[in-house]
Scaffold this active site. Structure first.
Site, PDB file in Angstrom:
ATOM      1  N   LYS B  98       0.876  -1.175   0.000  1.00  0.00           N
ATOM      2  CA  LYS B  98       0.000   0.000   0.000  1.00  0.00           C
ATOM      3  C   LYS B  98       0.911   1.222   0.000  1.00  0.00           C
ATOM      4  CE  LYS B  98      -3.032   2.709   2.896  1.00  0.00           C
ATOM      5  NZ  LYS B  98      -3.519   2.889   4.273  1.00  0.00           N
ATOM      6  N   GLY B 159      -7.302   9.218  10.224  1.00  0.00           N
ATOM      7  CA  GLY B 159      -7.450   9.361  11.664  1.00  0.00           C
ATOM      8  C   GLY B 159      -8.545  10.319  12.107  1.00  0.00           C
ATOM      9  N   ALA B 185      -9.379   5.373   4.957  1.00  0.00           N
ATOM     10  CA  ALA B 185      -9.177   6.537   5.813  1.00  0.00           C
ATOM     11  C   ALA B 185     -10.443   7.379   5.978  1.00  0.00           C
ATOM     12  CB  ALA B 185      -8.063   7.437   5.317  1.00  0.00           C
ATOM     13  N   GLY B 186     -10.663   7.772   7.199  1.00  0.00           N
ATOM     14  CA  GLY B 186     -11.742   8.694   7.511  1.00  0.00           C
ATOM     15  C   GLY B 186     -13.011   8.035   8.005  1.00  0.00           C
ATOM     16  N   ASN B 207      -9.064   1.322  10.180  1.00  0.00           N
ATOM     17  CA  ASN B 207      -8.105   1.037  11.261  1.00  0.00           C
ATOM     18  C   ASN B 207      -8.417   1.833  12.518  1.00  0.00           C
ATOM     19  OD1 ASN B 207      -5.626  -0.055  12.439  1.00  0.00           O
ATOM     20  ND2 ASN B 207      -4.896   2.047  12.295  1.00  0.00           N
ATOM     21  N   THR B 208      -8.297   3.163  12.434  1.00  0.00           N
ATOM     22  CA  THR B 208      -8.425   3.983  13.645  1.00  0.00           C
ATOM     23  C   THR B 208      -9.732   3.722  14.382  1.00  0.00           C
ATOM     24  OG1 THR B 208      -7.131   5.709  12.564  1.00  0.00           O
ATOM     25  CG2 THR B 208      -8.374   6.358  14.509  1.00  0.00           C
TER      26      THR B 208
END
Lengths: 377, 258
Positions: B98, B159, B185-186, B207-208
């Site tokens: 990635k 994040g 993301a987001g 992830n986050t």
């Protein structure tokens, strides 16, 4: 480019009474702002913020988890030399202090590195006094070559250098720069640094910026809180970090928040930062600059270090000795005096257990030496 | 639904939820997260990998059946991303990569130009390249031309947990780009992951929102179900939505029936 004109402009129009003018409403407004301004940061560190610490903490904790996760990166300092030509009146390594002076040979550096690496640590901060004739850029270059065998990340906390000298060290494998301004109050700075190369306020002030330009990946600034009225130096610390972030977006900017502690010299703090106030400053920095790295050293006491972990801390030192050659038997001189007295003498293993007990992950490695000029070789 | 397989780099993937390894309070949660989410693809920052660690290593916690997706976190240029990818391969992390090229530590937005350069080089070297980009059609097209195996547009900056702020741009990528679109993301909530899948995204990476949840394993299960629900809705073909209600007195009524 320099932070100096900005600091001069603020310093001229910043009576200490200014901090007392902020109200709780100002603090709440600052907390709600998507992108807080310098004025908001002042409100957050003002006395009006103290009654609102819990609200600030809730916000800071969320921001920290979001951007850094539940992790604390670990590092330890390695003191290579305590020879110094400076007269910093507050420092244990002041050249007029009658302490044992020593400097590690490269073999001793290797032994110290091996002893530290055996604890599992991967990020190292190397320190010297300011005595370039003995421990200058050449010496740091050689030490970095030795230490890179043990550590994927080596940072420096040494004397201020030119951009070319920083670039040399980046090529040698240094990836981080820590540079404390001590105080942003120029007049007080002159009193505290009566002689020696460190006397040049502007050269030191611009050193972090020269490090950014030279290719450092992480640049850590800070003031020694207590030398001046702490809110003034805290304000300039935050503004300095913000200035660097704006101009060098490719560099990770961090701050340290050292409070003055007892040491071998005679100078004692002009103002004392209480635990509540230090927490307030940390929360304010997190809200002002959510992506900012925040480093907490072993100057702080064990219980306090544990409690502040969720509030914004991203990096902590562990297994610390502030004496030259304090990590391995082979390099230790008897009765060596440290630069300052540490409050948290716990080993790396002990710190890991404590960090885990707080629900955080101790991170040993967060860098790969392929980055930067060294990896291109 | 078992026949609904996403194919990337010659591998069939049944779960359309990709996960990550960062930000956990305890890496030993990772196997539980993989199991609860059903995820089969997991990303790991090479800068965090330490095969020489005496004690703990994030790699020890990744279940063997997972497709490893090393990422180039920390790279600021195409050249650095390329070197990290090669190192990842040399370290035995496989051919998937990635690409993250970020030189803005304040907003963590990816550099599309450098990302495209790295993609071209690595695709030629046989890597399965999944570039992380802004939801930008031109960048996505250049990545497709450069040999990317999928495109990973951001929903919001890394994040932030702000959700699908780039919704309309992602919709365009889904329509125009003939590669798997993985929204990365987001995404802060399962409902947002579900929405991305309903729109027709091929997968999402979260992830986050999982790692920093109070109960990461439970949250992983919630995301897994949300992604399956969104995918099922997409396949089922939701009824067309209308911006306006049908007028009770149509303006063209006087024309009579055709």
């Amino acid at each position: 480019m320099s932070f100096y004109p900005l600091i001069a402009e603020y310093a001229a129009s910043l009576p200490d009474a200014r901090f007392a003018e902020f109200t709780g409403e100002d603090v709440r407004r600052a907390m709600e702002r998507t992108t807080p301004t310098a004025e908001d940061f002042m409100a957050l560190i003002s006395p009006a913020g103290l009654p609102l610490l819990e609200e600030m903490a809730q916000k800071a904790t969320r921001l920290t988890a979001r951007y850094f996760g539940r992790t604390i990166s670990l590092f330890t300092p390695l003191y290579l030399s305590n020879f110094c030509t400076n007269h910093c009146v507050y420092c244990g390594f002041n050249c007029r202090n009658d302490i044992h002076r020593s400097m590690l040979t490269l073999d001793q550096v290797d032994a110290e590195g091996a002893a530290i690496a055996a604890t599992g640590l991967k990020h190292l901060l190397i320190l010297t006094g300011d005595a370039t004739a003995k421990a200058g850029v050449d010496y740091l270059e050689e030490c970095t070559g030795v230490l890179n065998k043990h550590f994927p990340s080596v940072s420096i906390e040494v004397f201020a250098m030119t951009e070319e000298e920083y670039a040399r060290l980046v090529r040698a494998g240094v990836d981080g720069l820590t540079m404390f301004q001590e105080t942003y109050n120029e007049a007080l700075y002159a009193i505290l640094h009566p002689k020696g190369p460190k006397r040049d306020f502007r050269f030191r002030l611009d050193a972090p910026e020269r490090g950014c330009r030279a290719g450092m990946r992480v640049v850590n600034v800070g003031a020694l809180l207590g030398l001046d009225q702490w809110r003034r130096d805290a304000l300039f610390t935050g503004l300095h970090a913000s200035y660097l972030m704006d101009r060098y977006p490719e560099v990770d900017i961090a701050v340290s928040l050292p409070r003055m502690r007892p040491h071998a010299g005679e100078y004692q703090p002009a103002s004392v930062v209480s635990d509540r106030e230090l927490v307030q400053l940390m929360l304010a920095l997190r809200i002002f600059l959510p992506r900012l790295g925040i480093t907490i050293s072993t100057r702080e006491a064990p219980g306090f270090r544990e409690n502040i972990m969720p509030l914004g801390v991203t990096r902590m030192s562990a297994g610390v000795s502030t004496a030259v050659g304090g990590h391995s038997d082979t390099a230790t001189d008897d009765k060596d005096v440290g630069q300052f007295e540490i409050s948290d003498g716990r080993s790396v293993d002990e710190m890991c257990a404590v960090i885990k007990a707080q629900g955080f992950q101790p991170v040993f490695k967060d860098w790969e030496p392929i980055f930067g000029a060294r990896g291109a070789a | 639904m078992s026949e609904d397989i996403l194919e990337i780099g010659g591998r069939g993937i049944a779960s359309r939820l990709f996960t990550g390894t960062g930000k956990y309070g305890d890496d030993s949660l990772i196997p539980g997260v993989c199991e609860a989410s059903g995820s089969e693809v997991i990303t790991v920052a090479l800068r965090r990998v330490d095969l020489n660690a005496g004690t703990e290593n994030v790699m020890d916690h990744i279940p063997g059946h997972m497709q490893l997706l090393p990422n180039t976190s920390g790279a600021r240029t195409a050249d650095e991303a390329v070197r990290i990818a090669r190192l990842a391969r040399a370290m035995g992390c496989g051919d998937w990569i990635k690409i993250e090229v970020i030189s803005d530590s304040r907003y963590l937005l990816p550099d599309g130009y450098e990302t495209a350069k790295a993609t071209e080089i690595l695709a030629k070297e046989g890597f399965v390249v999944l570039p992380y980009i802004n939801a930008d059609l031109y960048v996505a097209r250049s990545l497709a031309d450069a040999g990317a195996a999928a495109v990973m547009p951001l929903g919001a900056p890394i994040g932030t947990n702000r959700g699908l702020k780039t919704r309309e741009m992602i919709r365009i990528l889904i329509e125009e780009i003939d590669l798997p679109i993985v929204v990365d993301a987001g995404i802060g909530r399962p409902s947002e992951a579900c929405e991305a899948m309903e729109m027709g995204a091929d997968a999402v990476l979260v992830n986050t929102a999982i790692a920093t949840a109070s109960d990461p394993i439970r949250m992983a299960g919630a995301f897994g179900r949300a992604v399956r629900a969104g995918r099922a809705a997409y396949l089922a073909g939701p009824g067309a939505t209308r911006r306006h209600a049908d007028a009770s007195s149509p303006l063209t009524g006087f024309l009579g029936a055709v």
